[in-house]
Design an enzyme around this catalytic site. Sequence first.
Site, mmCIF file in Angstrom:
data_model
loop_
_atom_site.group_PDB
_atom_site.id
_atom_site.type_symbol
_atom_site.label_atom_id
_atom_site.label_comp_id
_atom_site.label_asym_id
_atom_site.label_seq_id
_atom_site.Cartn_x
_atom_site.Cartn_y
_atom_site.Cartn_z
ATOM 1 N N SER A 3 63.114 -38.740 -18.985
ATOM 2 C CA SER A 3 62.160 -39.581 -18.022
ATOM 3 C C SER A 3 60.825 -40.337 -18.883
ATOM 4 C CB SER A 3 61.737 -38.692 -17.076
ATOM 5 O OG SER A 3 62.891 -38.246 -16.268
ATOM 6 N N GLY A 59 63.357 -33.392 -24.276
ATOM 7 C CA GLY A 59 64.745 -33.827 -25.028
ATOM 8 C C GLY A 59 65.558 -32.681 -24.996
ATOM 9 N N ASN A 64 71.676 -27.768 -8.470
ATOM 10 C CA ASN A 64 71.342 -26.853 -7.597
ATOM 11 C C ASN A 64 72.435 -25.726 -7.661
ATOM 12 O OD1 ASN A 64 69.251 -28.472 -6.740
ATOM 13 N ND2 ASN A 64 69.548 -27.941 -4.523
ATOM 14 N N GLU A 65 73.521 -26.145 -8.174
ATOM 15 C CA GLU A 65 74.854 -25.305 -8.170
ATOM 16 C C GLU A 65 74.431 -24.120 -9.338
ATOM 17 O OE1 GLU A 65 74.912 -28.363 -7.833
ATOM 18 O OE2 GLU A 65 76.115 -28.693 -6.147
ATOM 19 N N GLU A 101 59.051 -25.099 -14.613
ATOM 20 C CA GLU A 101 59.491 -26.504 -14.086
ATOM 21 C C GLU A 101 59.910 -26.384 -12.532
ATOM 22 O OE1 GLU A 101 62.119 -28.554 -16.638
ATOM 23 O OE2 GLU A 101 62.816 -29.968 -15.192
ATOM 24 N N SER A 126 68.860 -32.489 -22.473
ATOM 25 C CA SER A 126 70.123 -33.020 -22.027
ATOM 26 C C SER A 126 70.752 -33.824 -23.079
ATOM 27 C CB SER A 126 70.469 -33.616 -20.398
ATOM 28 O OG SER A 126 71.729 -33.413 -20.122
#
Lengths: 387, 356
Positions: free
Chosen positions: A169, A134, A373-374, A254, A136
């Site tokens: 998810s 938990g 990725n940024e 992760e 975002s």
Amino acid sequence: MSTPSLTLAPAPPSEAAEQVRAEVRRFLAEELAAGSFTTHVDTWLSGVDPAFSRKLGERGWLGMTWPSRYGGHERTAMERYAVTEELLAAGAPVAAHWIADRQSGPNLLRYGTEAQKATILPRIAAGECYIVIGMSEPDSGSDLASIRTRAARNGDGDWVVNGAKIWTSNAHASHYAITLVRTSPADPSNRHAGLSQLLIDLSTPGITVNPIRILDGGHHFNEVVFTDVVVPADMLLGTEGDGWHQVTAELAFERSGPERFLSTYPLLAEFARRVADSGDPAGVAVLGRLSARLLALRQLSLRIAAALDRGELPNLAAALVKDVGTTFEADVIDEIRRVVEVPASLDSPDPLGRALAEAQLHAPGYTLRGGTNEILRGIVARGLGLR
Amino acid sequence: MSDQDLVVETVRDILAAHEPFVLTPSRPWDGALWTALAEAGLTGVGLPEEAGGSGGELADAVAVVATLAAGAAAVPVAEQLLVAGPALVTAGLDLPDPAEPLSFAIADGVTAEPSDDGDGPGAFVLQGVSADVAWSGVARRVAVLVQGPPRIGGSVLVLVDAARVAAAPGTNLAGEPTGSLDLDGVSAPGALLTEAQAAVLRARFALARAVQISAALQQVLAWTVQYAGEREQFGRPLGRFQAIQMELAEMAGEVTAVAAIVDAAVQALGRGDDVVLAAAAAKVRAGAAVEVVARLAHQVHGAIGFTQEHKLHHLTRRLWSWRDEAGSELHWSRVLGAGLLAAGPDALWPTLTRVV
């Protein structure tokens, strides 16, 4: 000459890892032959199968590196690496336990109380307890410092949680959510202060789980809404106010695993079958080019597993694996498309057409989950001394 | 300090006195640097002492080659230490004096006929022209992999005395000499190689270039990071701009991935594993990284990096050359793809996990 922060020592060959690899391979061949699962792309997001997870638990392939007093098997990160990549390469249904085994368990080992560890870790290792992340929120994206879900103490010292998490998810199929909450008001001068992690039982009254469907219609993501949810005081994970630091350490676990470059491996395997049949030289070259990238990523990821065995936390290299690896996952689709005339469709009679469709419809997620990725490139840039 | 660190330190000291320079037709290589390296015994590292080399491990030879590649040194050390030297020793041919530059070439169009009937190494008469010979005109001798006699097949490794062979000069993108050798009627000592031995030799050549590429990529990244930290535009260093940070991070990802696979392939070679697929992967991956890293390095360096005044081109031009040499990415992609399918398409994953 080189950039030392990026260089990792090679992974020494591990006989133990090769032995467990052979065992997993045999198990998977038997399960496939028995029809207990079918191969799919991106199964660490979408392949929820509690029965399969329990089988892995029975064989000692979950919680592999943890202490035996918590149900773990005290094996090396290299052995765990071999197991995880075999499961991913076979496209096996591993989503139910994946997050709990990969990061919630290590997170609990690091920060959990004795009671939390004793209650939860053995169940994860048995393949019976699933945990979601938990982090975002609807408006936060990668900017976790901006989260607004609040937890305040009531008269009994317990926490009362209000707010909402998003992109969680498999929350609908899980038991706990390790939830990042604000436990003291936002401080503009220190954006990362005042955050804590709570271990929230998802069956607690006041929790609503709303499905969010992804592009192929699959239900993996959820919005989890907390309305006056009472969380016992002893379910604080780690130190109050230290949530940011704990989450950052967790993210390193992760980002470096083989799931960061093998999500679309089942598509590559299907493509290899096609090329073997057709003998198309362009296809052979594409298979070679993609495999060279995969082999390089694998070496990088193996080196990180070896570094974890040495007790290091190679955060920067982990960010690199996730950036380069997830870019590769999506490129697999594009490169294959350029040399085959197979329309992508979920109900295609052609297994290659189905694999292309699954991979394509899941592709936008590869470079987002675990930090865009940024964001990861920002971490690398900091490692290069640029910020 | 380990032996290997000591070797690297020595090479760096020697390099420091030989800044990279622009190659010209009248100055096609750094002969003075070669002499300094040879006097220090560095042109025989990794080659057995009983064959006239300086001894040491494969890793020492790789360290010398990598350090010189990162230093843009115009000397045929990769060919000598990693390819031709070990190949001659393995084939039972005489190793020339390591103080004399030795190169290597693959000439699939050249055939060799034995001119004596002895077993083992013997004399061969060659027919054909060997194109794209690195250090042609510089190397005193060239080990050439050619086709074996038609009735026997296979390959033959011959040692050609370059002074007695007609050469047509040419250059690669870096300006290094890369010409052709007319081997028609030339007699040379040689040894028959099995198909497997010839395949490993080709792989060694590719891996040698991959080692050079990897080292040069790391140096280009380091130069570019340094430049971005120093060069100011709009009142702040380039490296403070997020767009530039993204480019540098992308470069770092490429460089790190290449280093991992090249190191792994070198270790496989050192262990004596079948190195063909590992070398293929290393060469393909390294070549793919050149595309990204050289483009972004020039982008970040701006116009000054596009000039001969700036050092950047000493490495980017070599990178562009090396990725084409010793077999292109297309060639090695095909070798790797076909090799991965050799055991049947369902064996792809087990094969991948065995490559390195």
